[in-house]
Design a protein around this motif. Structure first.
Motif, short mmCIF file in Angstrom:
data_model
loop_
_atom_site.label_atom_id
_atom_site.label_comp_id
_atom_site.label_asym_id
_atom_site.label_seq_id
_atom_site.Cartn_x
_atom_site.Cartn_y
_atom_site.Cartn_z
N MET A 1 32.89 -31.69 6.76
CA MET A 1 31.54 -32.23 6.83
C MET A 1 30.86 -31.99 5.49
O MET A 1 30.83 -30.86 5.01
CB MET A 1 30.75 -31.56 7.96
N ASN A 2 30.31 -33.02 4.90
CA ASN A 2 29.69 -32.92 3.57
C ASN A 2 28.18 -32.75 3.67
O ASN A 2 27.51 -33.48 4.40
CB ASN A 2 30.01 -34.16 2.75
N LEU A 3 27.66 -31.78 2.93
CA LEU A 3 26.22 -31.55 2.87
C LEU A 3 25.75 -31.79 1.44
O LEU A 3 26.32 -31.24 0.50
CB LEU A 3 25.88 -30.11 3.29
N SER A 4 24.70 -32.61 1.29
CA SER A 4 24.18 -32.95 -0.04
C SER A 4 22.81 -32.33 -0.27
O SER A 4 21.98 -32.28 0.65
CB SER A 4 24.09 -34.47 -0.21
N CYS A 5 22.60 -31.86 -1.49
CA CYS A 5 21.32 -31.27 -1.89
C CYS A 5 21.05 -31.67 -3.33
O CYS A 5 21.99 -31.85 -4.11
CB CYS A 5 21.39 -29.75 -1.75
N ASP A 6 19.78 -31.85 -3.70
CA ASP A 6 19.46 -32.33 -5.05
C ASP A 6 19.04 -31.20 -6.01
O ASP A 6 18.52 -31.47 -7.08
CB ASP A 6 18.36 -33.39 -4.99
N ASN A 7 19.29 -29.94 -5.62
CA ASN A 7 18.91 -28.81 -6.47
C ASN A 7 20.17 -28.14 -7.01
O ASN A 7 20.92 -27.52 -6.27
CB ASN A 7 18.07 -27.81 -5.67
N LYS A 8 20.39 -28.26 -8.31
CA LYS A 8 21.62 -27.76 -8.92
C LYS A 8 21.75 -26.24 -8.80
O LYS A 8 22.84 -25.71 -8.55
CB LYS A 8 21.69 -28.15 -10.40
N ALA A 9 20.64 -25.53 -8.97
CA ALA A 9 20.68 -24.06 -8.87
C ALA A 9 21.14 -23.62 -7.49
O ALA A 9 21.97 -22.71 -7.35
CB ALA A 9 19.32 -23.48 -9.19
N SER A 10 20.61 -24.26 -6.44
CA SER A 10 21.01 -23.90 -5.08
C SER A 10 22.48 -24.21 -4.83
O SER A 10 23.18 -23.43 -4.18
CB SER A 10 20.14 -24.67 -4.07
#
Length: 292
Positions: free
Chosen positions: A266-275
């Motif tokens: 399952m793929n989870l996407s986030c737009d914060n590189k640090a996180s």
């Protein structure tokens, strides 16, 4: 239901399942209404007869309307909307003739507690907010705005009530919109998360949001204030990712109960590189969680 041979789902305690000869029958309950679905017509008839012997019930036939939610079938799939519920809500408060709004809230609008403003009627505010929460079932676009106005149900003011009216005016212009479920030939589970750092001007807590897809269809979404104050945008985003992961694991378990265990990560996407970097340091498989 258990006496009749059905198994209660651990992921959703209102869901009961029965498997027989490779076929599935499912019953889900909402207060005193229920939906029976599956590919075993013989079992469904037995279930109906059994329930009728236990208490008075009425078979309404094929599902077309379920407490405030309208359902329409076509070759493209199943479409859910709440058009009638929107119109009934507008009629109840005399807003049917109001001009529709194109947007939910003013851009970058932040709501706080306004002690110097005229208080709004708390009972009316809470009733309208409850209606908006239920309308979020088919309108994910209002989830964030509703989560914001819901924070002031204990002491609403004129400014808060105006935002509630604005949301209802927006729904008037989008009353025919809803959620479409189509057969896209796969059951891939995808998640997306986001968060605004210190979004609340009242207590400086951040607001997280996530939405998930199963088989290319939007199935769950949420916008909620975080429980503690995040010290950085990376922390706020990371906490939002954690909430998204929990939701995806719940979906995985629910699909497993239904007999559709995910066969890939399952793929989870986030737009914060640090996180994302923090997540990768802690676990090499954070953004591609292992299947159940």
């Amino acid at each position: 239901m258990k006496t009749f041979g059905y198994k209660q789902s651990n992921s959703d305690h209102t869901l009961f399942l029965n498997r027989r000869k490779g076929k599935l029958t499912a019953l889900i309950i909402y207060v005193d209404d229920m939906i029976v679905i599956g590919d075993d017509q013989e079992e469904a008839k037995k279930l109906e007869d059994y329930l009728s012997s236990e208490f008075k019930m009425k078979d309404l036939g094929g599902l077309k309307y379920f407490p405030g939610i309208e359902l329409a079938r076509s070759e493209e799939g199943i479409f859910l909307s709440q058009r009638k519920y929107v119109l009934d809500s507008l009629t109840e408060i005399g807003m049917l003739a109001w001009k529709p709004a194109d947007t939910l809230m003013e851009q970058n609008r932040k709501l706080g507690e306004y002690l110097n403003q005229v208080p709004a009627n708390k009972e009316t505010y809470q009733r309208l907010d409850g209606r908006l929460m239920y309308l979020s079932c088919t309108h994910p676009d209002i989830a964030y705005a509703v989560s914001v106005v819901s924070q002031f149900m204990h002491s609403p003011s004129e400014a808060h009530m105006n935002v509630v009216y604005r949301i209802l005016s927006y729904l008037k212009s989008t009353r025919g919109k809803g959620i479409m479920f189509s057969n896209n030939g796969h059951l891939e589970v995808l998640g997306y998360t986001d968060a605004d750092w210190a979004g609340s001007i009242t207590d400086r807590r951040s607001i997280s949001g996530y939405f998930t897809f199963v088989g290319g269809n939007l199935v769950t979404w949420r916008s909620k204030k975080q429980k503690i104050v995040a010290r950085s945008s990376a922390e706020a985003e990371y906490r939002g990712m954690a909430q998204g992961i929990c939701e995806m694991l719940w979906l995985c378990n629910l699909l497993k109960d239904l007999g559709f265990k995910p066969k890939q990560a399952m793929n989870l996407s986030c737009d914060n590189k640090a996180s994302i970097d923090i997540a990768h340091v802690q676990s090499s498989s954070t953004l591609q969680t292992q299947t159940c």
